[in-house]
Motif scaffolding. Sequence first.
Motif, PDB file in Angstrom:
ATOM      1  N   GLY A  48      -0.074   9.908   1.555  1.00  0.00           N
ATOM      2  CA  GLY A  48      -1.047   8.874   1.201  1.00  0.00           C
ATOM      3  C   GLY A  48      -2.370   9.475   0.769  1.00  0.00           C
ATOM      4  N   GLU A  49      -2.688  10.618   1.354  1.00  0.00           N
ATOM      5  CA  GLU A  49      -3.889  11.391   1.048  1.00  0.00           C
ATOM      6  C   GLU A  49      -4.072  11.620  -0.458  1.00  0.00           C
ATOM      7  OE1 GLU A  49      -6.158  12.776   2.975  1.00  0.00           O
ATOM      8  OE2 GLU A  49      -6.888  14.551   1.934  1.00  0.00           O
ATOM      9  N   MET A  85       0.860  -1.195   0.000  1.00  0.00           N
ATOM     10  CA  MET A  85       0.000   0.000   0.000  1.00  0.00           C
ATOM     11  C   MET A  85       0.890   1.236   0.000  1.00  0.00           C
ATOM     12  SD  MET A  85      -3.123  -1.020   0.100  1.00  0.00           S
ATOM     13  CE  MET A  85      -3.976   0.493   0.519  1.00  0.00           C
ATOM     14  N   VAL A  86       0.333   2.358  -0.445  1.00  0.00           N
ATOM     15  CA  VAL A  86       1.136   3.578  -0.516  1.00  0.00           C
ATOM     16  C   VAL A  86       1.515   4.005   0.916  1.00  0.00           C
ATOM     17  CG1 VAL A  86      -0.805   5.202  -0.452  1.00  0.00           C
ATOM     18  CG2 VAL A  86       1.274   5.822  -1.659  1.00  0.00           C
ATOM     19  N   PRO A  87       2.760   4.447   1.136  1.00  0.00           N
ATOM     20  CA  PRO A  87       3.129   4.899   2.484  1.00  0.00           C
ATOM     21  C   PRO A  87       2.240   6.066   2.924  1.00  0.00           C
ATOM     22  CG  PRO A  87       5.069   4.644   1.121  1.00  0.00           C
ATOM     23  CD  PRO A  87       3.896   4.485   0.220  1.00  0.00           C
ATOM     24  N   VAL A  88       1.896   6.097   4.208  1.00  0.00           N
ATOM     25  CA  VAL A  88       1.032   7.159   4.711  1.00  0.00           C
ATOM     26  C   VAL A  88       1.775   8.499   4.672  1.00  0.00           C
ATOM     27  CG1 VAL A  88      -0.292   7.978   6.692  1.00  0.00           C
ATOM     28  CG2 VAL A  88      -0.185   5.559   6.191  1.00  0.00           C
ATOM     29  N   ARG A  89       3.032   8.465   5.107  1.00  0.00           N
ATOM     30  CA  ARG A  89       3.800   9.721   5.170  1.00  0.00           C
ATOM     31  C   ARG A  89       5.073   9.619   4.363  1.00  0.00           C
ATOM     32  NH1 ARG A  89       3.120  13.152  10.422  1.00  0.00           N
ATOM     33  NH2 ARG A  89       1.158  12.341  11.217  1.00  0.00           N
ATOM     34  N   ASN A 115       5.557  14.544   5.851  1.00  0.00           N
ATOM     35  CA  ASN A 115       4.323  15.096   5.299  1.00  0.00           C
ATOM     36  C   ASN A 115       3.379  13.951   4.904  1.00  0.00           C
ATOM     37  OD1 ASN A 115       2.661  17.117   4.367  1.00  0.00           O
ATOM     38  ND2 ASN A 115       3.579  17.126   2.322  1.00  0.00           N
ATOM     39  N   VAL A 116       2.080  14.137   5.070  1.00  0.00           N
ATOM     40  CA  VAL A 116       1.139  13.068   4.726  1.00  0.00           C
ATOM     41  C   VAL A 116       0.962  13.034   3.203  1.00  0.00           C
ATOM     42  CG1 VAL A 116      -1.184  12.161   5.086  1.00  0.00           C
ATOM     43  CG2 VAL A 116      -0.041  13.372   6.915  1.00  0.00           C
ATOM     44  N   ARG A 122       0.452   1.914  10.179  1.00  0.00           N
ATOM     45  CA  ARG A 122      -0.204   2.847   9.258  1.00  0.00           C
ATOM     46  C   ARG A 122      -1.221   3.711   9.984  1.00  0.00           C
ATOM     47  NH1 ARG A 122       0.663   1.883   3.964  1.00  0.00           N
ATOM     48  NH2 ARG A 122      -1.263   2.893   3.304  1.00  0.00           N
ATOM     49  N   ASN A 142      -8.552  10.770   3.309  1.00  0.00           N
ATOM     50  CA  ASN A 142      -8.410   9.938   2.109  1.00  0.00           C
ATOM     51  C   ASN A 142      -7.186   9.037   2.110  1.00  0.00           C
ATOM     52  OD1 ASN A 142     -10.655  10.528   0.566  1.00  0.00           O
ATOM     53  ND2 ASN A 142      -9.798  12.511  -0.009  1.00  0.00           N
ATOM     54  N   VAL A 143      -6.576   8.852   3.276  1.00  0.00           N
ATOM     55  CA  VAL A 143      -5.377   8.013   3.302  1.00  0.00           C
ATOM     56  C   VAL A 143      -5.805   6.548   3.254  1.00  0.00           C
ATOM     57  CG1 VAL A 143      -3.295   7.434   4.566  1.00  0.00           C
ATOM     58  CG2 VAL A 143      -4.240   9.740   4.722  1.00  0.00           C
ATOM     59  N   PRO A 144      -5.408   5.802   2.217  1.00  0.00           N
ATOM     60  CA  PRO A 144      -5.789   4.389   2.177  1.00  0.00           C
ATOM     61  C   PRO A 144      -5.017   3.626   3.251  1.00  0.00           C
ATOM     62  CG  PRO A 144      -4.941   5.162   0.042  1.00  0.00           C
ATOM     63  CD  PRO A 144      -4.600   6.192   1.051  1.00  0.00           C
ATOM     64  N   VAL A 156       5.930  19.690  10.514  1.00  0.00           N
ATOM     65  CA  VAL A 156       6.541  18.952   9.410  1.00  0.00           C
ATOM     66  C   VAL A 156       7.448  19.927   8.672  1.00  0.00           C
ATOM     67  CG1 VAL A 156       6.000  18.081   7.115  1.00  0.00           C
ATOM     68  CG2 VAL A 156       4.694  17.290   9.066  1.00  0.00           C
TER      69      VAL A 156
END
Lengths: 63, 255
Positions: free
Chosen positions: A15-16, A2-6, A12-13, B67, B115-117, B154
Amino acid sequence: MMVPVRCFTCGNVVGEHWEEFKARTQDGEDPEMVLDELGVERHCCRRMLVSHKDLVDIVAPYQ
Amino acid sequence: MAPDYDVEFIDRGDRDREARFLVRDVSPAFANGIRRAMIADVPTLSIDEVRVIENSSVMFDEQIALRLGLVPLTTPDDYEIGETVTLALDVEGPGTAYSGDLVSTDDRVEPADKNVPIIDLKDPEGSETPQRLEVEADAVYDVGREHAKHQGGVAVGYRHLQTVEIVGDADEYGDDDPHILRGVIEEDGELIPTEEFDHDLTQRYPGKEVEVHDVPNAFVFHVETDGSMSVDELVTQAVDTIHGRASELKDAVQL
């Protein structure tokens, strides 16, 4: 998988933005423009999306 | 300590998550203190313990927990260090479990990005039931020093404010290489971000030889947050933590 969240480097986020990035680049849009519009500015965050490959579909049958 | 400092905003990004501001008359040590406090000392809520009720997805429980921990949660400021909030997630395939599917017991606490999968759930052929993820998670209020997932800031950093001094004319037959400078320059009291001239001083001062100097004790901060709080809250809370520790030290040291 799965795509990394950050972003690994800056936190920085990212995955959004993955699903929109994936959909738009598959429609033939230029990834550079898509990332600019999504506000993913730094090259550390950009590489997270550009270099990612979803592998869940490949792994799923071997549960 | 500088008693009279001055703060001026240069630009604010959208959604209160990004800002650039100038702080004058603070020492380099204090500027760095603020930067470090924004990264390590401002507490945020983040999922820390996950009780897995059912996980038939292709990822291990630990991977799912990691996650979930990285998803930023909006953080009210009346929590104490170590306090927890319970969140739950229950998604059945086929479909994707998103961070937005997390349900919280405190309505002020919710995923900042929805929207984070988290994981793709399938309905595999030959299997009786589709894949399912059901978890209960405790989010803990803690500081970035304990774990990077608690960092509210960040890419927090600062540069010196700079001035450009024209020292003469450029060599007439010299090579016309660009003179790249990133940050903010001050010209006759006016603040000019270098984006305005494409970060290239030869565009702004054509045919001139220039020297760049730092303005003493003036710092341009660039602050971004992960969404758990606004930039204003992050900066003021960071300064409050420094203030708190300074007064603690003052009380502890009695001459």
